[in-house]
Design an enzyme around this catalytic site. Structure first.
Site, short mmCIF file in Angstrom:
data_model
loop_
_atom_site.label_atom_id
_atom_site.label_comp_id
_atom_site.label_asym_id
_atom_site.label_seq_id
_atom_site.Cartn_x
_atom_site.Cartn_y
_atom_site.Cartn_z
N SER B 23 1.29 4.97 8.12
CA SER B 23 1.28 6.30 7.51
C SER B 23 0.14 6.45 6.50
CB SER B 23 2.62 6.52 6.81
OG SER B 23 2.63 7.79 6.20
N LYS B 47 1.32 10.90 8.60
CA LYS B 47 1.11 11.01 7.15
C LYS B 47 2.42 11.36 6.44
CE LYS B 47 -0.63 11.44 3.10
NZ LYS B 47 -1.00 10.21 2.35
N GLY B 74 -1.87 10.39 -3.47
CA GLY B 74 -0.72 11.09 -4.04
C GLY B 74 0.00 11.96 -3.02
N ASN B 130 9.76 6.46 2.92
CA ASN B 130 8.90 5.81 1.93
C ASN B 130 9.57 5.92 0.56
OD1 ASN B 130 6.91 5.15 0.09
ND2 ASN B 130 5.62 6.91 0.56
N CYS B 133 7.99 6.36 -3.99
CA CYS B 133 7.72 7.52 -4.85
C CYS B 133 8.59 7.49 -6.11
CB CYS B 133 8.02 8.83 -4.13
SG CYS B 133 7.53 8.83 -2.45
N GLY B 247 -2.60 -5.25 5.35
CA GLY B 247 -3.78 -6.06 5.61
C GLY B 247 -4.00 -6.49 7.04
N GLY B 268 -3.01 -0.27 8.59
CA GLY B 268 -3.32 0.81 7.66
C GLY B 268 -4.78 0.92 7.34
C1 LIG Z 1 -5.25 6.28 2.04
C2 LIG Z 1 -3.84 5.78 2.22
C3 LIG Z 1 -2.78 6.69 2.28
C4 LIG Z 1 -1.46 6.24 2.45
N1 LIG Z 1 -0.46 7.16 2.53
C5 LIG Z 1 0.81 6.73 2.76
C6 LIG Z 1 1.88 7.66 2.94
O1 LIG Z 1 1.68 8.88 2.93
N2 LIG Z 1 3.16 7.19 3.14
C7 LIG Z 1 3.41 5.84 3.18
O2 LIG Z 1 4.55 5.45 3.37
N3 LIG Z 1 2.41 4.94 3.03
C8 LIG Z 1 1.13 5.35 2.81
N4 LIG Z 1 0.12 4.42 2.68
C9 LIG Z 1 0.44 2.99 2.76
C10 LIG Z 1 0.15 2.43 4.14
O3 LIG Z 1 0.91 3.10 5.13
C11 LIG Z 1 0.44 0.93 4.19
O4 LIG Z 1 1.81 0.72 3.92
C12 LIG Z 1 -0.36 0.15 3.17
O5 LIG Z 1 -1.66 0.68 3.05
C13 LIG Z 1 -0.46 -1.34 3.50
O6 LIG Z 1 -1.06 -1.55 4.76
P1 LIG Z 1 -2.63 -1.86 4.95
O7 LIG Z 1 -2.95 -3.04 4.06
O8 LIG Z 1 -2.79 -2.15 6.39
O9 LIG Z 1 -3.37 -0.66 4.49
C14 LIG Z 1 -1.19 4.86 2.52
C15 LIG Z 1 -2.26 3.94 2.46
C16 LIG Z 1 -3.58 4.38 2.32
C17 LIG Z 1 -4.70 3.38 2.27
#
Ligand SMILES: Cc1cc2nc3c(=O)[nH]c(=O)nc-3n(C[C@H](O)[C@H](O)[C@H](O)COP(=O)(O)O)c2cc1C
Ligand SMILES: Cc1cc2nc3c(=O)[nH]c(=O)nc-3n(C[C@H](O)[C@H](O)[C@H](O)COP(=O)(O)OP(=O)(O)OC[C@H]3O[C@@H](n4cnc5c(N)ncnc54)[C@H](O)[C@@H]3O)c2cc1C
Ligand code: FES
Lengths: 250, 305
Positions: B23, B47, B74, B130, B133, B247, B268
């Site tokens: 997401s 998202k 945010g 999620n 928040c 990661g 992500g």
């Molecule tokens: C730009 C950005 C926006 C994100 N928006 C959300 C979100 O809206 N809802 C959510 O549950 N996680 C959100 N995340 C968290 C990711 O879904 C993920 O859990 C987190 O980045 C760890 O994974 P990664 O290391 O592969 O990025 C966001 C991450 C990034 C980088």
């Protein structure tokens, strides 16, 4: 402007300093770098997680020219790349300038490294038979670059320097008012304070190319989303980086 | 490449492969559909969607660290009504499998509201909640940082949907297992582990935080070992299926997450730096499995105890 991002390996053919900390890099690659002036490429660099967005200064379908200022790790790495080295780029990013605007006389305003995307724009506007005036702002005479490159593609090139060592002393807006330039439409790129000043000082319509710290550069992360005058928000990397003056919340 | 070797079943939903964009790193799919055929993916987590539209935090919202990105977006999103009326119909034409609806809220009510709206959408296979928040009714502490509030959100959403509910936990806690167990007891059907780690960068010239919000969530390869450890710890203590996240950048990372206990794996930040990340991971999986003498991915889930 519908543009589809592509990912390509480009090879550096030239990389040389133009002024202190400002470099011109030329590259060639197998795919399209940009469709219109004002678009940017997003460059992957060794050891840096995020790509670095750099405007397309010029593209003729074969050679891609970038102008960049060394401000940190990524741009320092770029400065050290000699001919033959390769860079992985995401290309054709952003909307680019719209050339389809009313009026005969176009004013192009650049501040420092913000001069970069205006070069191809000047070429295209001139080729379309417009009158093109270019006003470039720098801190001091020693930092001036590209004014000569603009001459064949414009009717006049004016310079402003903060310390008065070349051209008009002061801001680009001072040079514009001092010269009494009458024009129909403007395009601007440079530091945000300059863009604000330009859009407030000029009563004509125009387009401004903005910067934002970017996560992706192609519209998926919302990292660059900017509030607009109409209460909506737009992504600098996707709906931008070029916005019409009246769209901006300043 | 779709082969039965990569099939897994996630809370009763069959997936062609375990690779799912996380997401917030894939928008609502429209931009990515121009890059590759979305149907190669196992699923898509959209998202984070809230009851009301949100602009999110002021710019700058992006900073960088070694091996990762710091974001303070945010939860910018158009709100649940617009997501349902505009984004989901568009995505339905681009992706023909069940999706994961990621929802967020600032009160228990908000979560239940958004969940109930998503429950009516056939396209939604899983609801991902999620809980990172802040709870505006409780001093702004994130729901996911205490077992009681995480359980309260879980119960509230479970009461309004029959779809499988995955609670997406925050890694910014001292004891992730206690929170996972609280969600399990409250009726969760699965867990997503993990969200971003709270971080910060300072602009040395300006002597100011880089992010306008001062702090943000850190993610990318730098957090992989932490996410993996949490997946493994929770897998030892809980019986719920887990989507491992944090990661992941390669097919080997997917396999490692699965060995630690993940049934599916989310990608992500890597989508941001490499738009082809998920496609490459999916294409690389069969060879990586061959090298590691893995016949079927489903066989290695939780192999490491
Ligand atoms: C730009 C950005 C926006 C994100 N928006 C959300 C979100 O809206 N809802 C959510 O549950 N996680 C959100 N995340 C968290 C990711 O879904 C993920 O859990 C987190 O980045 C760890 O994974 P990664 O290391 O592969 O990025 C966001 C991450 C990034 C980088
Ligand atoms: C659409 C667009 C076009 C650009 N065109 C040019 C150009 O033609 N020539 C040029 O020299 N510069 C340009 N920039 C700015 C350029 O991207 C930054 O100077 C560069 O990313 C700095 O990287 P660094 O590693 O050297 O600096 P660092 O300070 O190490 O960068 C750290 C982080 O901050 C980000 N960052 C730093 N400064 C900026 C900035 N001003 N804007 C956006 N992100 C920033 C970097 O991408 C990186 O994520 C452009 C920026 C955007 C958004
Ligand atoms: S930088 Fe990711 S949406 Fe613009």
């Amino acid at each position: 402007m519908v543009a589809t991002m592509e990912k390509h390996i480009f090879t550096v053919t030239k990389n040389a300093a133009l002024a202190p900390n400002v470099y011109e890099m030329q590259l060639e690659g197998p795919g399209c770098a940009a469709r219109v002036p004002g678009q940017f490429v997003n460059i992957a660099l060794d050891g840096l997680y995020l790509r670095r967005p750099i405007s397309v200064c010029n593209y003729d379908g074969r050679t891609l020219t970038l102008l960049y200022k060394v401000v940190g790790q990524g741009t320092r790495q770029m400065a050290a790349l000699g001919p033959g080295r390769t860079l992985e780029l995401l290309t054709q990013l952003g909307n680019g300038f719209s050339l389809d605007v009313p009026g005969r006389h176009m004013l192009l305003v650049g501040g420092g490294i913000g001069t970069a995307p205006l070069y191809w724009l000047a070429r295209e506007l001139k080729a379309r038979g417009r009158e093109v005036s270019v006003v470039l702002g720098f801190n001091t005479a020693a930092e001036i670059f590209y004014t000569e490159a603009f001459r064949p593609h414009s009717d006049r090139v004016l310079v402003a320097t903060m310390d008065g060592t070349a051209g008009t002393r002061g801001f680009v807006t001072d040079a514009i008012s001092r010269q009494g330039l009458s024009f129909d439409y403007f395009y601007a790129c440079g530091p945000t304070p300059m863009l604000r000043a330009v859009s407030q000082a000029l009563s004509q319509p125009g387009q401004l190319s903005l910067e934002a710290r970017m996560g992706c550069g192609f519209g998926i992360c919302m990292g660059c989303s900017l509030p607009m005058a109409d209460g909506t928000s737009k992504r600098v990397c996707k709906e931008g980086p070029v916005f019409r003056k009246e769209e901006l919340a300043w | 490449m779709v082969t039965t070797r990569t099939h897994i079943s996630l809370a009763g939903i069959p997936l062609d492969n375990p690779v799912i964009p996380a997401s917030g790193t894939f928008g609502f799919g429209a931009e990515m559909a121009q890059v590759y055929d979305l149907d190669i993916l196992g699923s898509i987590s959209i998202k984070g969607t809230t009851r009301h539209p949100r602009y999110g935090n002021p710019l700058p919202r992006i900073a960088e660290g070694p091996g990762g990105v710091l974001n303070s977006v945010g939860l910018q999103n158009p709100g649940v009504e617009k997501v349902i009326s505009e984004e989901l119909p568009r995505l339905r034409r681009l992706f023909h499998k069940p999706i994961i609806a990621n929802i967020s809220g600032f009160s228990v009510d908000d979560y239940a509201w958004a969940c109930e709206r998503m429950d009516g959408e056939e396209q939604v296979g899983i609801i991902e909640v999620n809980v990172s928040c802040p709870n505006v009714h409780d001093g702004g502490m994130a729901f996911g940082t205490q077992p009681e509030s995480a359980a309260a959100v879980t119960r509230a959403v479970k009461a309004v949907t029959t779809k499988p509910v995955f609670v997406k936990l925050s890694p910014n806690v001292t004891d992730i297992v206690s929170i996972a167990l609280a969600c399990q007891e409250a009726g969760a059907d699965g867990l997503t582990l993990v969200n971003t780690l709270l971080g910060m960068r300072i602009d040395l010239q300006r002597r100011q935080p880089v992010l306008a919000n001062k702090v943000g969530g850190y993610s990318g390869p730098a957090i992989f070992p932490i996410a993996l450890r949490m997946v493994w710890q929770v897998a030892q203590a809980c019986s719920l299926p887990i989507m491992g996240c944090g990661g992941v950048a390669t097919a080997e990372d997917v396999i490692e997450m699965m060995m630690a206990g993940a049934t599916a794996v989310q990608v992500g930040a890597e989508n941001l730096r490499n738009p082809l990340a998920c496609k490459q991971i999916i294409e690389d999986l069969p060879q990586a499995m061959d090298r590691l003498r893995i016949d079927r991915l489903a066989d290695i889930i939780g192999a490491v105890r």
